[in-house]
Motif scaffolding. Structure first.
Motif, PDB file in Angstrom:
ATOM      1  N   ILE A   1       0.862  -1.185   0.000  1.00  0.00           N
ATOM      2  CA  ILE A   1       0.000   0.000   0.000  1.00  0.00           C
ATOM      3  C   ILE A   1       0.895   1.229   0.000  1.00  0.00           C
TER       4      ILE A   1
ATOM      5  N   GLU B   1      -0.318   7.679   1.975  1.00  0.00           N
ATOM      6  CA  GLU B   1      -0.648   9.054   1.624  1.00  0.00           C
ATOM      7  C   GLU B   1       0.630   9.895   1.542  1.00  0.00           C
TER       8      GLU B   1
ATOM      9  N   PHE C   1     -10.422   3.554  -3.320  1.00  0.00           N
ATOM     10  CA  PHE C   1      -9.645   3.971  -2.162  1.00  0.00           C
ATOM     11  C   PHE C   1     -10.503   4.122  -0.907  1.00  0.00           C
TER      12      PHE C   1
ATOM     13  N   LEU D   1      -6.624  12.010  -1.388  1.00  0.00           N
ATOM     14  CA  LEU D   1      -6.238  10.702  -1.931  1.00  0.00           C
ATOM     15  C   LEU D   1      -6.931  10.392  -3.250  1.00  0.00           C
TER      16      LEU D   1
ATOM     17  N   ARG E   1     -17.550   4.454   9.151  1.00  0.00           N
ATOM     18  CA  ARG E   1     -16.968   5.035   7.941  1.00  0.00           C
ATOM     19  C   ARG E   1     -15.950   4.083   7.352  1.00  0.00           C
ATOM     20  N   THR E   2     -15.751   4.197   6.056  1.00  0.00           N
ATOM     21  CA  THR E   2     -14.736   3.377   5.420  1.00  0.00           C
ATOM     22  C   THR E   2     -13.361   3.937   5.767  1.00  0.00           C
ATOM     23  N   LYS E   3     -12.348   3.067   5.670  1.00  0.00           N
ATOM     24  CA  LYS E   3     -10.989   3.510   5.966  1.00  0.00           C
ATOM     25  C   LYS E   3     -10.314   3.830   4.635  1.00  0.00           C
ATOM     26  N   PRO E   4      -9.881   5.074   4.465  1.00  0.00           N
ATOM     27  CA  PRO E   4      -9.241   5.423   3.187  1.00  0.00           C
ATOM     28  C   PRO E   4      -7.983   4.583   2.950  1.00  0.00           C
ATOM     29  N   PHE E   5      -7.825   4.120   1.716  1.00  0.00           N
ATOM     30  CA  PHE E   5      -6.706   3.268   1.310  1.00  0.00           C
ATOM     31  C   PHE E   5      -5.411   4.071   1.337  1.00  0.00           C
ATOM     32  N   GLY E   6      -4.493   3.650   2.194  1.00  0.00           N
ATOM     33  CA  GLY E   6      -3.218   4.357   2.290  1.00  0.00           C
ATOM     34  C   GLY E   6      -3.303   5.639   3.087  1.00  0.00           C
ATOM     35  N   GLY E   7      -4.449   5.891   3.708  1.00  0.00           N
ATOM     36  CA  GLY E   7      -4.621   7.116   4.491  1.00  0.00           C
ATOM     37  C   GLY E   7      -3.726   7.103   5.720  1.00  0.00           C
ATOM     38  N   VAL E   8      -3.154   8.242   6.046  1.00  0.00           N
ATOM     39  CA  VAL E   8      -2.288   8.352   7.213  1.00  0.00           C
ATOM     40  C   VAL E   8      -2.983   9.255   8.223  1.00  0.00           C
ATOM     41  N   GLU E   9      -3.082   8.790   9.463  1.00  0.00           N
ATOM     42  CA  GLU E   9      -3.711   9.601  10.507  1.00  0.00           C
ATOM     43  C   GLU E   9      -2.897  10.871  10.713  1.00  0.00           C
ATOM     44  N   ALA E  10      -3.579  11.994  10.711  1.00  0.00           N
ATOM     45  CA  ALA E  10      -2.866  13.267  10.869  1.00  0.00           C
ATOM     46  C   ALA E  10      -2.457  13.449  12.329  1.00  0.00           C
TER      47      ALA E  10
END
Lengths: 454, 317
Positions: free
Chosen positions: A243, A246, A371, A397, B308-317
Motif C-alpha cells: 500500500i 498518503e 480507495f 487521496l 466510515r470506510t478507511k481510506p486506502f493508504g490514508g495516514v492519521e494526521a
C-alpha cells in the motif's frame, strides 16, 4: 490486509483490439505544445524558418522535471505560437509545416549504455514521459537509488474502455517490452518484474508469457478486468500487496511502475536511436465511422486524425484518452500529445451531460471507490466549504478515476466536486499553516520578552 | 466542424441505473406481495393500494408545486412510499384513513425535510406508526384471509401475545396457523406482510439487481432468529410472523435512512432485530418491526459516523 479494492465493471468496448496500427500520411502542419509533461515546459531550440527532419530536437528539457521534444515530421518551422491547451492554460507551441517526405534526421545515434546513469540519461534524451496518460517524465521516475527497487511493475492493464493502444504494443512489440524489462532488471536489480494485464486481453497475456519465458524473474500477472485496475496504486497493491501511503511515492514501497508502451518506446530508442516522435493511438467513439488504431506524429491536429479515419456524424464531444478519465478538447485544432493514447469522438446523443438529481444516499459511490473514500460525504463537506472535514475525509487521496460518478444513479458530478474540494482543502491547509506560524511567532516573541523581563 | 464541442469533467459514460430505474425495480419487486394481498384479502386490497399510491403521488406533486421545487414524481419514489404504506395496512382500513397516512408519509415525513434523500425517517413506516396511534382500533382490526383453516382473524403474534398473557385476550395455541401457512401468507395481518414467499421473491430480485445488498435483511432476520431461540420462542415462527420480511427487505434497506457501508448495514440490521425482539417479547405491542426500524433510523447518523470506510493508504494526521 486482505482488503479488496473496489471498482466498477464498465463495458470494455475494445472494438479496435484486432486493428493493427497503420501509419497515417503526415499531416500538412503539426503543432507541438511545450507543456506535454508534468513539470517544467520544454524550451524551444528552433525558430521560424528553420528546416527540421524527423527525430531532430526542436525543444530541450526545461529543467530536471521536464523532457526534450523532437519533430515528428520533416519540413519547415512556420512559427512559435500560443495555443489554448485542454487544461485551460495558454501554452507555447512550435508549428511545423511538413514537406511530406518524412526524411529521418541524420544526426540520430544509438545511445551508449554502460550503467544505470547512462541508462537514465538515455531515457531522458529519448524524450519519453508516462505514456499511460499521466505524462510524468520517465527519467525522473527512474532516477532513483537502484537498491531501493524491489519490484518493477509494467502496466499493461489498459482498464479504460475503448483504448487498445497498449494492447497493440504488447501484441506487436512484445520483444521491445521484454527488452526494456531486461534493461530495468539489469540496472535496478529488482527481485520481481511483473507485467499486469487484465484478463479481458488473453492474447496479450499469451504473447507476453511467451516473449518473457526465458527472462528469469519475469512474471505475467493476470488481473481481473475491473476498472481502475491500471491505476498506479491499485496495480501496485494487486500485484505486490503493497500500500503506497498518503503523500508517498511507489518507490517508497520499493516499486517502480512503468507503462508497457513507455517501455517499448525506450527500447526502440536504444535499439534504433529514434526518440519519441510518433504515437499509436486508438480512434473510436460513436461519431467515428471506422474505429481503428493509427500511428501519427506527435503534434498532429485532431481534425486531421478524425478526417483520416472518417466520421459518421459531426462529433459533439472529443476526448483525449478513455471515457472514464479522458479530458475534453475544446476544439479540433488541439494536437495529439506525447501521452495521448486515444482520441474518442462522440455523437450528439453520447455527448450530453446527464442532469443531476438529488442524492438518494444509496452508497454506491462509497462502495465503488477503490480507495474507500466517501464521495457523498465529501460533497456535503464541500458545500459547507468545511476544510477540516475534507481533511478527515481524505479527499486528497482521490485519483479522479470516475468510479463514483459512473455508478451514481442520481448522476451527481462527484469527480468535479472532488476536484473542487481538493482546492478547498489546499486553502484550508495553507491557512492552518499560516495560523500555526503566527502562533509560533507569538510564542517566541512572548518568551523573548520573558527573558528580557528577568 | 465548428467550435461547438461540449466540455465536461470525467467520466463521460455512466452505469445504466438511475434513481428512476431503482424505484421501478422496487415496485417490480413488490408485485408478488401485491398479488398475494389480493389472493388472500380480496379485491379491496387493490383499492387500498391504489388510493395510497395515488394520494402519495398527488401530495408529492402538489407540495412541490406549492414550494416551487422541481417535480420529482417521475422518479417513482412516491409510488414506492405509497405502495409500501398500503402493504402495511389492514385490508379493512377506511379509505380516508389510508389517504391520510399517505399524506403524512409524503408531506410530513418526506417533503417537509427536503424531499427525496433528505428525510431522516422512513416515510411509510413513520406514517404507519402515526396511523397506529391515531386510528388504533382500525389499524388492528384484522380480517381472516382466504385459504386459512384457522377460525381466528387475529395475527399470529397477537395470538402468541394472548397465550403468553402479555395482552388481554383469550387465545389458544390451536388458532395458530401452520408454518406452511405462515410462509405462503394464509394468516391474519397487514396486506403485504403475510406472504413470506412473495416477499422473499421480491427481496431476492432486489439483491440480484444490486438495488439492495444482503447485509441488512440477513443481519435483521438472523438476529431475530437467534434471539428468539435464546429466549425460548419458536424462532422459525417468529421470523416469519409479523412484518419482519417486508421490514427487512423493503423498509430497513431504504437508502436514505440506513447506512451506506456493508459494516454499517450489518450494525443497522442487528439493531433492528434486537429492538424487534425486545418489543415482541416484553413490549405492549405484539409486533415491533416498524418501531425498531424507526428507532434505528434515528440512530442512523451515528452508525454512519462510526462505520466510515478507511481510506486506502490514508495516514492519521
Amino acid at each position: 490486509m486482505n482488503r479488496k479494492l473496489h471498482g466498477i465493471h464498465a463495458p470494455h468496448r475494445k472494438n479496435t483490439a484486432d486493428s493493427v496500427p497503420k501509419r497515417m500520411p503526415p499531416p500538412p502542419v503539426i503543432t507541438v505544445p511545450m507543456s506535454m509533461n508534468i513539470g517544467a515546459p520544454a524550451k524551444p531550440v528552433v525558430k521560424a524558418g528553420d528546416l527540421v527532419k524527423v527525430g531532430q530536437i526542436i525543444a530541450e528539457a526545461g529543467g530536471f522535471m521536464s523532457a526534450p521534444i523532437y519533430s515528428g515530421v520533416s519540413g519547415k518551422v512556420k512559427k512559435l505560437d500560443e495555443i489554448l491547451s485542454s487544461n485551460g492554460r495558454f501554452d507555447t507551441a512550435i508549428v511545423i509545416e511538413s514537406d511530406g517526405q518524412q526524411t529521418l534526421y541524420e544526426g540520430l545515434t544509438k545511445p551508449v549504455i554502460t550503467d544505470q546513469k547512462s541508462f537514465v540519461d538515455a531515457v531522458r534524451t529519448c524524450g519519453v514521459i508516462g505514456l499511460g496518460g499521466a505524462g510524468f517524465p520517465t527519467s525522473v521516475k527512474l532516477n532513483v537509488d537502484p537498491d531501493r527497487v524491489h519490484a518493477i511493475i509494467i502496466n499493461g492493464a489498459e482498464c479504460e474502455p475503448y483504448i487498445t493502444s497498449d494492447t497493440r504494443t504488447m501484441m506487436d512489440n512484445a520483444d521491445r517490452v521484454v527488452m526494456g524489462a531486461q534493461l530495468l532488471q539489469k540496472y535496478y536489480t529488482a527481485d520481481r518484474i511483473v507485467i499486469g494485464i487484465e484478463d479481458n486481453k488473453p492474447q496479450c497475456i499469451e504473447i507476453m508469457k511467451e516473449a518473457g519465458k526465458d527472462v528469469p524473474g519475469f512474471e505475467v500477472a493476470e488481473l481481473p478486468a475491473m476498472y481502475p485496475q491500471g491505476g498506479e496504486k491499485v496495480l501496485i497493491y494487486n500485484t505486490t500487496g503493497q500500500i503506497v501511503p498518503e503523500g508517498k511515492l511507489p518507490i517508497d514501497v520499493g516499486c517502480i511502475v512503468i507503462n508497457c508502451t513507455t517501455l517499448a518506446v525506450i527500447a526502440r530508442y536504444i535499439e534504433t536511436g529514434i526518440p519519441l516522435v510518433e504515437k499509436v493511438i486508438t480512434v473510436d467513439g460513436s461519431a467515428v465511422a471506422n474505429p481503428q488504431n493509427i500511428i501519427v506524429p506527435v503534434g498532429t491536429p485532431i481534425r486531421d486524425v478524425l478526417n483520416y479515419v472518417g466520421l459518421k456524424t459531426e462529433p459533439r464531444k472529443v476526448l483525449y484518452g478513455g471515457p472514464m478519465m479522458g479530458i475534453c478538447v475544446p476544439n479540433l485544432d488541439a494536437p495529439i500529445l506525447k501521452n495521448t493514447n486515444a482520441i474518442l469522438a462522440f455523437d450528439e446523443k453520447d455527448a450530453q451531460d446527464p442532469v443531476p438529481t438529488p442524492c438518494i444516499r444509496c452508497g454506491r459511490c462509497v462502495n465503488h471507490c477503490p480507495f474507500g473514500l466517501m464521495p457523498a460525504a465529501i460533497e456535503q463537506a464541500y458545500n459547507d466549504r468545511d476544510g477540516a472535514a475534507l481533511k478527515k475525509l481524505k479527499v486528497n487521496l482521490c485519483m479522479e478515476c470516475g468510479c463514483c460518478s459512473y455508478g451514481c444513479p442520481a448522476r451527481r458530478p462527484l469527480v468535479q466536486i472532488n476536484k473542487l474540494a481538493k482546492a478547498v482543502l489546499n486553502r484550508y491547509n495553507q491557512e492552518q499553516k499560516a495560523l500555526a506560524e503566527k502562533e509560533a511567532a507569538k510564542k517566541a516573541a512572548k518568551e523573548e520578552a520573558g527573558v528580557h523581563g528577568k | 466542424m465548428e467550435n461547438n464541442k461540449i466540455v465536461s469533467v470525467n467520466p463521460h459514460i455512466y452505469a445504466p441505473d438511475t434513481t428512476t430505474t431503482i424505484m421501478r425495480d422496487v415496485v417490480l419487486a413488490l408485485v408478488p406481495a401485491v398479488i398475494a394481498s389480493v389472493l388472500f384479502f380480496g379485491p379491496r386490497a387493490l383499492l387500498v393500494e391504489a388510493v395510497c399510491i395515488a394520494v402519495a403521488v398527488l401530495c408529492e406533486w402538489g407540495f412541490e408545486k406549492i414550494c416551487k421545487r422541481p417535480n420529482t414524481i417521475g422518479d417513482f419514489s412516491a409510488v414506492v412510499t405509497g405502495l409500501l404504506l398500503a402493504l402495511n395496512l389492514p385490508v379493512s382500513i377506511p379509505i380516508w384513513q389510508a389517504a391520510f397516512g399517505a399524506f403524512v408519509a409524503i408531506v410530513v415525513v418526506k417533503q417537509l425535510f427536503g424531499g427525496i434523500g433528505m428525510n431522516f425517517a422512513n416515510p411509510a413506516i413513520t406514517a404507519r406508526i402515526v396511523m397506529l396511534v391515531a386510528f388504533g382500533s382500525a389499524m388492528t382490526t384484522w380480517t381472516a384471509p382466504a385459504f386459512a383453516d384457522a377460525t381466528s382473524s387475529a395475527t399470529p403474534l397477537s395470538i402468541i401475545a394472548g397465550i403468553n398473557g402479555v395482552t388481554a385476550g383469550t387465545h389458544t395455541a390451536d388458532e395458530l396457523p401452520s408454518l406452511v401457512q405462515m410462509f405462503l401468507g394464509a394468516r391474519g395481518g397487514s396486506l403485504g406482510e403475510t406472504s413470506c414467499l412473495a416477499l422473499l421473491l421480491g427481496g431476492i430480485y432486489l439483491i440480484w439487481r444490486k438495488v439492495i445488498s444482503w447485509h441488512t435483511p440477513v443481519a435483521f432476520i438472523a438476529t431475530v432468529f437467534v434471539l428468539t431461540a435464546l429466549l425460548g420462542q419458536q424462532p422459525l415462527y417468529q421470523v416469519m410472523a409479523g412484518g419482519l420480511f417486508i421490514g427487512a427487505f423493503f423498509m430497513a434497506t431504504d437508502y436514505t435512512t440506513s447506512p451506506p457501508t456493508p459494516k454499517g448495514k450489518i450494525v443497522f440490521g442487528i439493531g433492528c432485530g434486537l429492538l424487534t425482539v425486545c418489543i415482541r417479547v416484553w413490549g405492549n405491542y405484539p409486533e415491533g418491526v416498524s418501531f425498531s426500524i424507526l428507532l434505528m433510523n434515528i440512530l442512523n447518523p451515528f452508525i454512519c459516523n462510526l462505520t466510515r470506510t478507511k481510506p486506502f493508504g490514508g495516514v492519521e494526521a
